[in-house]
Design a protein around this motif. Structure first.
Motif, short mmCIF file in Angstrom:
data_model
loop_
_atom_site.label_atom_id
_atom_site.label_comp_id
_atom_site.label_asym_id
_atom_site.label_seq_id
_atom_site.Cartn_x
_atom_site.Cartn_y
_atom_site.Cartn_z
N SER A 23 0.83 -1.20 0.00
CA SER A 23 0.00 0.00 0.00
C SER A 23 0.86 1.25 0.00
O SER A 23 2.07 1.19 0.21
CB SER A 23 -0.95 0.02 1.21
N SER A 24 0.19 2.36 -0.22
CA SER A 24 0.83 3.68 -0.19
C SER A 24 -0.24 4.70 0.17
O SER A 24 -1.41 4.51 -0.14
CB SER A 24 1.39 3.99 -1.58
N GLN A 25 0.17 5.77 0.81
CA GLN A 25 -0.79 6.82 1.08
C GLN A 25 -1.29 7.41 -0.24
O GLN A 25 -0.54 7.46 -1.22
CB GLN A 25 -0.17 7.92 1.96
N VAL A 26 -2.53 7.85 -0.26
CA VAL A 26 -3.11 8.38 -1.50
C VAL A 26 -2.40 9.64 -2.00
O VAL A 26 -2.49 9.97 -3.18
CB VAL A 26 -4.63 8.63 -1.37
N ASN A 27 -1.68 10.32 -1.14
CA ASN A 27 -0.98 11.54 -1.53
C ASN A 27 0.50 11.29 -1.86
O ASN A 27 1.30 12.22 -1.85
CB ASN A 27 -1.11 12.61 -0.44
N GLU A 28 0.85 10.05 -2.17
CA GLU A 28 2.23 9.70 -2.49
C GLU A 28 2.31 9.14 -3.92
O GLU A 28 2.32 7.93 -4.13
CB GLU A 28 2.77 8.66 -1.51
N ALA B 199 4.75 0.04 -11.62
CA ALA B 199 5.87 -0.29 -12.50
C ALA B 199 6.41 -1.70 -12.24
O ALA B 199 6.93 -2.34 -13.16
CB ALA B 199 6.99 0.73 -12.35
N VAL B 200 6.28 -2.19 -11.01
CA VAL B 200 6.80 -3.53 -10.68
C VAL B 200 5.71 -4.59 -10.69
O VAL B 200 5.93 -5.71 -10.24
CB VAL B 200 7.58 -3.54 -9.35
N GLY B 201 4.53 -4.25 -11.22
CA GLY B 201 3.51 -5.27 -11.46
C GLY B 201 2.36 -5.34 -10.49
O GLY B 201 1.51 -6.23 -10.60
N PHE B 202 2.29 -4.44 -9.53
CA PHE B 202 1.13 -4.41 -8.65
C PHE B 202 -0.03 -3.74 -9.38
O PHE B 202 0.17 -2.90 -10.25
CB PHE B 202 1.43 -3.59 -7.38
N ARG B 203 -1.24 -4.09 -8.97
CA ARG B 203 -2.42 -3.40 -9.48
C ARG B 203 -3.24 -2.93 -8.29
O ARG B 203 -3.29 -3.59 -7.25
CB ARG B 203 -3.25 -4.29 -10.41
N GLU B 204 -3.85 -1.77 -8.45
CA GLU B 204 -4.66 -1.20 -7.37
C GLU B 204 -5.84 -2.10 -7.08
O GLU B 204 -6.51 -2.59 -7.99
CB GLU B 204 -5.14 0.19 -7.78
N GLU C 163 -5.35 5.47 2.24
CA GLU C 163 -4.33 4.50 1.86
C GLU C 163 -4.83 3.71 0.67
O GLU C 163 -5.95 3.17 0.71
CB GLU C 163 -4.06 3.56 3.05
N VAL C 164 -4.04 3.66 -0.40
CA VAL C 164 -4.40 2.88 -1.58
C VAL C 164 -3.66 1.54 -1.49
O VAL C 164 -2.46 1.51 -1.18
CB VAL C 164 -4.09 3.62 -2.90
N PHE C 165 -4.37 0.45 -1.71
CA PHE C 165 -3.81 -0.89 -1.60
C PHE C 165 -3.56 -1.48 -2.99
O PHE C 165 -4.29 -1.20 -3.94
CB PHE C 165 -4.73 -1.79 -0.78
N PHE C 166 -2.51 -2.29 -3.05
CA PHE C 166 -2.08 -2.92 -4.29
C PHE C 166 -1.94 -4.42 -4.08
O PHE C 166 -1.61 -4.87 -2.99
CB PHE C 166 -0.73 -2.36 -4.74
N ARG C 167 -2.17 -5.17 -5.17
CA ARG C 167 -2.05 -6.62 -5.15
C ARG C 167 -1.17 -7.05 -6.32
O ARG C 167 -1.31 -6.53 -7.43
CB ARG C 167 -3.44 -7.26 -5.28
N LYS C 168 -0.31 -8.02 -6.06
CA LYS C 168 0.53 -8.59 -7.11
C LYS C 168 0.43 -10.10 -7.06
O LYS C 168 0.66 -10.71 -6.02
CB LYS C 168 1.99 -8.16 -6.95
N GLU C 169 0.07 -10.68 -8.20
CA GLU C 169 0.00 -12.14 -8.29
C GLU C 169 1.42 -12.69 -8.29
O GLU C 169 2.32 -12.13 -8.91
CB GLU C 169 -0.73 -12.56 -9.57
#
Length: 140
Positions: free
Chosen positions: A100-105, A114-119, A133-139
């Motif tokens: 995850s990352s803060q929405v303001n980052e 860029a490394v393959g995560f998707r929101e 906080e925006v969350f990301f998932r990577k298979e």
């Protein structure tokens, strides 16, 4: 890359890890090292980065923190750390990884993509100042 080494932290790395992760309670480092949940990145023998692995609900791997010294960012080192972690998780049968990352980052968000995560979702107002906080998932 010159003498890049990505490895799990060991007990001698506690102070190095504490320096790179001011958010984790001081007493938790030894426990997380024993569980192979802290990763240290070295370049030419010097610690330049760190990753803290968490498990949501005790079973879903989540990057709690990934940090590189600013002078070493943008050189593919974060990608190397991620590849090390992904191999470890795949070997243990995990199908995906969260982060995850803060929405303001915008820069960390761009790195994730860029490394393959998707929101995969946002939690509004969870951080100080009401920042989401925006969350990301990577298979894997």
């Amino acid at each position: 890359m010159e003498q890049l080494r990505v490895r799990f932290a060991n007990p001698e790395d506690v102070e190095t890890c504490r320096r790179m992760d001011p958010y984790l309670a001081a007493g938790a480092f030894a426990h997380k090292i024993a569980l192979q949940e802290l990763i240290v990145v070295e370049l030419a023998g010097q610690a330049i980065g760190y990753l803290r692995l968490e498990y949501i609900w005790g079973k879903i791997p989540y990057i709690g923190l990934i940090w590189l010294e600013p002078a070493h960012r943008g050189r593919g080192i974060g990608r190397a750390v991620l590849q090390f972690l992904e191999a470890h998780l795949r070997d243990r049968g995990y199908p995906f990884l969260l982060s995850s990352s803060q929405v303001n980052e915008p820069e960390p968000q761009a790195w994730h993509r860029a490394v393959g995560f998707r929101e995969c979702g946002i939690i509004a107002g969870i951080n100080d100042g009401g920042i989401g906080e925006v969350f990301f998932r990577k298979e894997l």
